[in-house]
Design an enzyme around this catalytic site. Structure first.
Site, PDB file in Angstrom:
ATOM      1  N   LYS A 123       7.376  -5.075   0.891  1.00  0.00           N
ATOM      2  CA  LYS A 123       6.142  -4.744   0.175  1.00  0.00           C
ATOM      3  C   LYS A 123       4.988  -5.643   0.626  1.00  0.00           C
ATOM      4  O   LYS A 123       3.886  -5.164   0.905  1.00  0.00           O
ATOM      5  CB  LYS A 123       6.349  -4.865  -1.329  1.00  0.00           C
ATOM      6  CG  LYS A 123       5.131  -4.462  -2.150  1.00  0.00           C
ATOM      7  CD  LYS A 123       5.426  -4.512  -3.635  1.00  0.00           C
ATOM      8  CE  LYS A 123       5.524  -5.944  -4.121  1.00  0.00           C
ATOM      9  NZ  LYS A 123       5.658  -6.038  -5.596  1.00  0.00           N
ATOM     10  N   ASP A 182       4.860  -0.745  -5.227  1.00  0.00           N
ATOM     11  CA  ASP A 182       5.133  -1.667  -6.325  1.00  0.00           C
ATOM     12  C   ASP A 182       5.561  -0.858  -7.542  1.00  0.00           C
ATOM     13  O   ASP A 182       5.806   0.349  -7.450  1.00  0.00           O
ATOM     14  CB  ASP A 182       3.902  -2.527  -6.619  1.00  0.00           C
ATOM     15  CG  ASP A 182       2.755  -1.713  -7.219  1.00  0.00           C
ATOM     16  OD1 ASP A 182       2.817  -0.457  -7.212  1.00  0.00           O
ATOM     17  OD2 ASP A 182       1.799  -2.345  -7.711  1.00  0.00           O
TER      18      ASP A 182
END
Length: 228
Positions: free
Chosen positions: A134, A152
């Site tokens: 991420k 997320d």
């Protein structure tokens, strides 16, 4: 129009191409130039800020980083501070001890292996302490202009709730989003979806009454405008 009416993501029909185009055209019209809410001035500060934001809010990171970046605006200065020097600046952020260790360590690696520059490949970024997929996606997208999607909790929820990209893991959702998001919207897609999930399509009580995507969304029951 919306497909189905179940609130359970497993039962939400996949969104069709026409609705996906409509969805992103509306998000772009409302916010033509979306930006990360993290505060930074260069790729190094961005990398550090994103590492610090893991399991923390952008707001909490933004309160801590101005003083940190004033004291250590470069990998060289950050490495000189070291773990014990970084920690007091980020004490208000969750997991600050581990993050201080990672920030100091990644700064040393940037100096030793990359001439003090942030590398622009996924493999190099993910090899840095505290950097996962991420974080790498955020840096690649913002600092290097690559069409990546950093999934997320907000994007994961919104993608499943809408039927935009259903998946049981962030990686699954990311892979599906990369396939269904039109190329014209791909670079900014993760900004739009994060902001939409953070401020409108919230986890416990989405603001359906002010959502520009409500007619495309199968989530039920829709929340009504609060009483004045």
């Amino acid at each position: 129009m919306a497909r189905g009416s179940s609130a359970a993501s497993d039962n939400v029909d996949a969104m069709n191409k026409t609705d996906i185009e409509t969805l992103f055209s509306r998000l772009r019209a409302a916010n033509p130039n979306p930006r990360s809410e993290l505060q930074y001035h260069n790729a190094f500060e961005l990398l550090v800020a994103v590492v610090l934001s893991a399991q923390a809010t952008d707001a909490s990171v933004n309160k801590a980083t101005p003083a940190l970046f004033a004291a250590a605006p470069t990998p060289q200065a950050m490495a000189a501070l070291g773990e014990d020097g970084v920690a007091p600046y980020i004490r208000t952020i969750g997991l600050y001890r581990t993050k201080a260790k990672n920030v100091a360590a990644l700064s040393r690696i940037l100096i030793e292996q990359y001439g003090g520059q942030v590398p622009g490949t996924r493999e190099a970024l993910e090899a840095l302490p505290g950097v996962g997929r991420k974080t790498a996606n955020v840096v690649l997208n913002i600092a290097f202009g690559q069409p990546t999607l950093a999934v997320d909790t907000h994007i994961f929820r919104v993608a499943n709730r809408l039927g935009l990209a259903k998946g049981k893991t962030p990686l699954d959702v990311e892979a599906k989003l990369m396939k269904v998001v039109p190329e014209a919207y791909l670079h900014d897609a993760h900004h739009w979806l994060i902001l939409h999930g953070r401020y409108v399509c919230k986890a416990r009580s989405p603001d359906c009454w002010r959502c520009a995507l409500a007619d495309l969304c199968p989530h039920q029951p829709k929340t009504a405008r609060p009483a004045a």
